[in-house]
Motif scaffolding. Structure first.
Motif, PDB file in Angstrom:
ATOM      1  N   VAL B 318       3.946  -8.172   5.229  1.00 38.90           N
ATOM      2  CA  VAL B 318       2.929  -7.219   4.756  1.00 38.90           C
ATOM      3  C   VAL B 318       3.550  -5.824   4.622  1.00 38.90           C
ATOM      4  O   VAL B 318       3.357  -5.128   3.626  1.00 38.90           O
ATOM      5  CB  VAL B 318       1.724  -7.195   5.728  1.00 38.90           C
ATOM      6  CG1 VAL B 318       0.831  -5.997   5.463  1.00 38.90           C
ATOM      7  CG2 VAL B 318       0.939  -8.491   5.622  1.00 38.90           C
ATOM      8  N   THR B 322       3.622  -3.960   1.085  1.00 39.87           N
ATOM      9  CA  THR B 322       2.673  -2.849   0.946  1.00 39.87           C
ATOM     10  C   THR B 322       3.245  -1.522   1.417  1.00 39.87           C
ATOM     11  O   THR B 322       2.751  -0.464   1.037  1.00 39.87           O
ATOM     12  CB  THR B 322       1.394  -3.089   1.779  1.00 39.87           C
ATOM     13  OG1 THR B 322       1.744  -3.070   3.168  1.00 39.87           O
ATOM     14  CG2 THR B 322       0.754  -4.423   1.433  1.00 39.87           C
ATOM     15  N   LYS B 324       2.887  -0.535   4.290  1.00 38.70           N
ATOM     16  CA  LYS B 324       1.959  -0.040   5.327  1.00 38.70           C
ATOM     17  C   LYS B 324       1.847  -1.069   6.435  1.00 38.70           C
ATOM     18  O   LYS B 324       1.982  -2.265   6.207  1.00 38.70           O
ATOM     19  CB  LYS B 324       0.578   0.193   4.724  1.00 38.70           C
ATOM     20  CG  LYS B 324       0.547   1.229   3.622  1.00 38.70           C
ATOM     21  CD  LYS B 324      -0.847   1.342   3.070  1.00 38.70           C
ATOM     22  CE  LYS B 324      -0.910   1.999   1.718  1.00 38.70           C
ATOM     23  NZ  LYS B 324      -0.283   3.277   1.569  1.00 38.70           N
ATOM     24  N   LEU B 330      -4.780  -1.079   6.137  1.00 39.43           N
ATOM     25  CA  LEU B 330      -4.740  -2.440   5.605  1.00 39.43           C
ATOM     26  C   LEU B 330      -6.128  -3.085   5.630  1.00 39.43           C
ATOM     27  O   LEU B 330      -7.080  -2.533   6.167  1.00 39.43           O
ATOM     28  CB  LEU B 330      -3.771  -3.295   6.421  1.00 39.43           C
ATOM     29  CG  LEU B 330      -2.299  -2.861   6.346  1.00 39.43           C
ATOM     30  CD1 LEU B 330      -1.481  -3.614   7.376  1.00 39.43           C
ATOM     31  CD2 LEU B 330      -1.745  -3.094   4.951  1.00 39.43           C
ATOM     32  N   LEU B 333      -6.171  -8.305   2.451  1.00 40.66           N
ATOM     33  CA  LEU B 333      -4.972  -8.779   1.745  1.00 40.66           C
ATOM     34  C   LEU B 333      -4.996 -10.282   1.446  1.00 40.66           C
ATOM     35  O   LEU B 333      -4.172 -10.762   0.676  1.00 40.66           O
ATOM     36  CB  LEU B 333      -3.709  -8.447   2.555  1.00 40.66           C
ATOM     37  CG  LEU B 333      -3.387  -6.963   2.705  1.00 40.66           C
ATOM     38  CD1 LEU B 333      -2.129  -6.782   3.546  1.00 40.66           C
ATOM     39  CD2 LEU B 333      -3.196  -6.310   1.348  1.00 40.66           C
ATOM     40  N   SER B 407      -8.973  -2.828   1.700  1.00 44.95           N
ATOM     41  CA  SER B 407      -8.220  -1.589   1.555  1.00 44.95           C
ATOM     42  C   SER B 407      -7.962  -1.266   0.087  1.00 44.95           C
ATOM     43  O   SER B 407      -7.476  -0.190  -0.236  1.00 44.95           O
ATOM     44  CB  SER B 407      -6.882  -1.736   2.276  1.00 44.95           C
ATOM     45  OG  SER B 407      -6.165  -2.817   1.702  1.00 44.95           O
ATOM     46  N   ILE B 409      -5.709  -2.671  -1.608  1.00 41.11           N
ATOM     47  CA  ILE B 409      -4.321  -3.016  -1.909  1.00 41.11           C
ATOM     48  C   ILE B 409      -4.289  -4.425  -2.492  1.00 41.11           C
ATOM     49  O   ILE B 409      -4.902  -5.344  -1.953  1.00 41.11           O
ATOM     50  CB  ILE B 409      -3.453  -2.964  -0.634  1.00 41.11           C
ATOM     51  CG1 ILE B 409      -3.469  -1.559  -0.038  1.00 41.11           C
ATOM     52  CG2 ILE B 409      -2.025  -3.401  -0.932  1.00 41.11           C
ATOM     53  CD1 ILE B 409      -2.819  -1.473   1.329  1.00 41.11           C
ATOM     54  N   ARG B 410      -3.600  -4.596  -3.598  1.00 45.68           N
ATOM     55  CA  ARG B 410      -3.474  -5.917  -4.209  1.00 45.68           C
ATOM     56  C   ARG B 410      -1.984  -6.267  -4.298  1.00 45.68           C
ATOM     57  O   ARG B 410      -1.382  -6.223  -5.352  1.00 45.68           O
ATOM     58  CB  ARG B 410      -4.108  -5.930  -5.611  1.00 45.68           C
ATOM     59  CG  ARG B 410      -5.607  -5.723  -5.620  1.00 45.68           C
ATOM     60  CD  ARG B 410      -6.342  -6.925  -5.046  1.00 45.68           C
ATOM     61  NE  ARG B 410      -7.783  -6.727  -5.054  1.00 45.68           N
ATOM     62  CZ  ARG B 410      -8.467  -6.216  -4.024  1.00 45.68           C
ATOM     63  NH1 ARG B 410      -7.842  -5.870  -2.917  1.00 45.68           N
ATOM     64  NH2 ARG B 410      -9.763  -6.065  -4.087  1.00 45.68           N
ATOM     65  N   ALA B 411      -1.409  -6.538  -3.135  1.00 40.50           N
ATOM     66  CA  ALA B 411       0.035  -6.782  -3.086  1.00 40.50           C
ATOM     67  C   ALA B 411       0.329  -8.251  -3.363  1.00 40.50           C
ATOM     68  O   ALA B 411      -0.487  -9.122  -3.056  1.00 40.50           O
ATOM     69  CB  ALA B 411       0.566  -6.393  -1.719  1.00 40.50           C
TER      70      ALA B 411
END
Lengths: 86, 595
Positions: B318, B322, B324, B330, B333, B407, B409-411
């Protein structure tokens, strides 16, 4: 772009998950009465002892941790105060 | 297949340490292949070496034993090599040779400690571990990691010196350097105990771990999570089994860190605290010291190394994609990283000791051993800690990274090699939970223990699920401690802040003393002595002249002149001393040579 999973975006799915969770708790409480126990300590033999102990442990853990936070919490740069002379 | 041909007949630890220094010379696929080959060669060499003592070297009046293979050391060596292989896969794409070399030297140090048969080689490999692991923290190359690495090496130098002092005293007292059972009595054993306790992260000597591991590189933390503490557990199991103190220290160690783990914001720091908690279970088992307890400790170390590495890998993955690692940054995810989320959940289920996962078949042995030993309070603490582990490592870690608030975030999933490494570890976590008999077969003592009884399974499930219920209700009612951008003070405060006090005390106290000494001895005293020898002869002479031979007092008034005159006489060397001195010397020579 790859497809995203969104199953928990739907409140209904979360609800189903929680219902399933509560149901399994109920099963565990009931099944305990049909288990052959070889308790070393007296309390191990009490019905649903582990359920009560697990629940109380975690509630205590959280409340003691919250209490602890009052004493130990500091800003993220607490130790950085005078470090780095450049 | 004839794997025997790949038996290098070298101590596995040395295969790693020597191999480590070849890595920078290699490039590309050859380097990757070489790094994957090293653990394979070490494992084959280990498995083809019979039980007993190997690779002995004479050293002064002692014998260095680089390969003592018995049922205790072999199982630790196997898991150390296994986790090196998995961690190397995870780290395969790292371009930084410093990390690869440090990781292999570090793993080699741990293997060397495990297979050492005497205290001198134990110490040498111990220090190799300390130095090499520091580079895994330094290699992150941030200011925080440099500072953490500095504190880390200072603590380990302290621990290493305690160990060395203990070893020297022990060898001097007993006349033997063999690395065997010693009881905790007398300064030698206490110093050794403290040295090992530092590496085992026994409170209050633990904060180096939660301080440094989260600052290490992404792949470095995976290696770090495996070796230092578990090799210390091995040394404890070898030297101090049945030490009652360890029961209580271990129980304390399972309980204290979980409060911090609940509050902590940095996911890798949560994992570091739960690592300390897990090592607490192992040390408690060492303290109980029965066959069941030692088996429990060893099997728990075996399983723990796998699932803890898996958790550090998923958190590292992660962080890798990211950038982070804080709970506050976070969440959600799972949407784009379902595989990593799944692996993390397997690790979480294993550390929580869910039935069918590896932690269950090992931890329950230690807790049963505590029950058989009638340790009621300890048993209650261990059960409390078990519920607590599920709470922070089992739920919190996957929940705040992969679920919880979105969050945004689209990792993407991490690189393929990282997924393979996580898959292998996750597979083994489940495999050991089911085929526990294979693990039980290689434990130090014959195992007579059935983990899957109705009472065990239902009791454990109740403990975990109702702990989860508490989490659920507290989260839903908003009573759960909120994720905060903050740090929490631990005992490292004493050297991080305390060091400044010590430094200022040293500065004000010792430097004052230094300055005072310099003033007195370097400046004032020589001046006084100089003045003394400069002025004294004249003053004495004057005094003698003031009292003439005839006993009459001369007229006063001319004493200033006389002083000046006497002074000149002295300085010009005109005193009639030379003749009498010569006479004295002649006399002494005559006396001496009996002329």
């Amino acid at each position: 772009m790859k497809k995203e999973l969104k199953i928990f975006d739907n409140p209904r799915n979360v609800k189903i998950l929680l219902l399933f969770f509560y149901f399994s708790l109920a099963v565990l409480l009931v099944i305990d009465f049909f288990i052959d126990k070889h308790a070393v300590f007296g309390w191990e033999g009490y019905p649903d002892f582990f359920a009560a102990y697990g629940f109380i442990s975690c509630v205590l853990l959280i409340y003691i941790a919250k209490l602890l936070r009052r004493f130990v919490k500091r800003g993220e740069d607490y130790y950085k105060g005078r470090v780095g002379h450049d | 297949m004839h794997f025997e041909a790949l038996n290098l007949h070298l101590p596995p630890g040395l295969i790693f340490v020597l191999g480590a220094f070849l890595i920078p010379a290699l490039r590309g696929r050859v380097k990757s292949a070489f790094m994957l080959l090293l653990p394979v060669l070490a494992l084959i060499t280990l498995l083809y070496t019979p039980m007993g003592q190997h690779w002995t070297i004479g050293f002064l009046d002692y014998e260095l034993v680089l390969g003592r293979l018995d049922r205790l050391s072999r199982v630790f060596a196997i898991i150390f090599i296994l986790i090196s292989f998995i961690s190397v896969i995870f780290a395969l794409r790292v371009k930084d040779d410093v990390q690869h070399t440090a990781a292999f030297a570090y793993a080699g140090g741990a293997l060397g400690v495990t297979l050492a048969g005497d205290l001198f080689s134990l110490y040498v490999f111990w220090e190799i571990m300390a130095v090499a692991s520091t580079f895994l923290i330094l290699a992150r190359r941030t200011r925080d990691s440099q500072a953490a690495a500095f504190r880390y090496i200072m603590v380990h130098i302290f621990g290493g010196l305690c160990l060395l002092a203990g070893i020297v005293l022990y060898v001097q007292q007993t006349g033997t350097a063999s690395f065997e059972l010693i009881k905790l009595s007398g300064p030698a054993s206490i110093l050794i105990f403290i040295g090992v306790a530092v590496n085992a992260a026994i409170p209050p000597l633990h904060p180096w771990l939660s301080d440094a591991y989260p600052e290490a590189t992404i792949t470095g933390a995976v290696f770090l999570s495996a070796f230092t503490t578990k090799s210390a557990v091995y040394v404890m199991a070898r030297m101090f089994p049945g030490t009652e103190l360890l029961i209580y220290l271990g129980a304390l160690m399972t309980a204290i860190p979980i409060f911090y783990a609940v509050l902590e914001n940095d996911i890798r720091r949560v994992l570091a605290y739960s690592l300390i908690n897990q090592v607490g279970f192992m040390l408690c088992g060492v303290g109980i010291g029965t066959a069941l307890a030692i088996n429990g400790t060893v099997s728990h170390a075996f399983c723990h190394i796998l699932y803890k590495a898996l958790l550090f890998m998923s958190a590292g993955a992660v962080l890798h994609v990211t950038g982070k690692i804080r709970c506050t940054d976070l969440g959600g995810l799972y949407k784009t990283m379902p595989a990593t989320a799944l692996f993390c959940i397997v690790g979480a289920a294993s550390i929580s000791a869910f039935p069918l996962f590896s932690g269950f078949v090992s931890k329950s042995m230690i807790i049963s051993a505590a029950a058989h030993h009638k340790l009621a309070i300890v048993w209650l603490v261990l059960q409390f800690a078990s519920a607590g582990v599920f709470h922070h490592a089992g739920i919190k870690v996957p929940f705040f990274m992969f679920f919880g608030h979105d969050s945004g975030i689209r990792a993407k999933e991490p690189p393929f090699n990282m997924l393979v490494a996580m898959f292998l570890a996750a597979f083994l976590c489940i495999f050991l939970g089911i085929r526990f008999d294979l693990l039980y077969a290689i434990l130090p003592y014959t195992v007579d223990y059935a983990p899957y009884t109705g009472a065990h399974v239902v009791g454990q499930l109740q403990l975990l699920m109702f702990g989860a219920l508490a989490f659920c209700l507290l989260i839903l009612s908003g009573k759960y401690p909120s994720e905060l951008r903050a740090i929490n003070l631990d005992t490292d405060w004493f050297y991080r802040k305390g060091a400044k006090t010590v430094a200022s005390v040293a500065d004000k106290g010792l430097n004052w003393l230094n300055a005072a000494c310099e003033a007195v001895f370097a400046r004032q005293l020589p001046a006084m002595i100089g003045f003394f020898f400069d002025r004294l002869p004249a003053a004495v002479l004057l005094f003698l002249r003031l009292v003439p031979p005839d006993g009459k007092e001369k007229e006063s008034g001319a004493s200033g002149d006389r002083l000046a005159e006497a002074d000149t006489t002295v300085k010009a060397g005109l005193l009639p001393i030379g003749l009498s001195a010569l006479a004295a010397v002649v006399l002494i020579v005559i006396l001496f040579f009996k002329l």
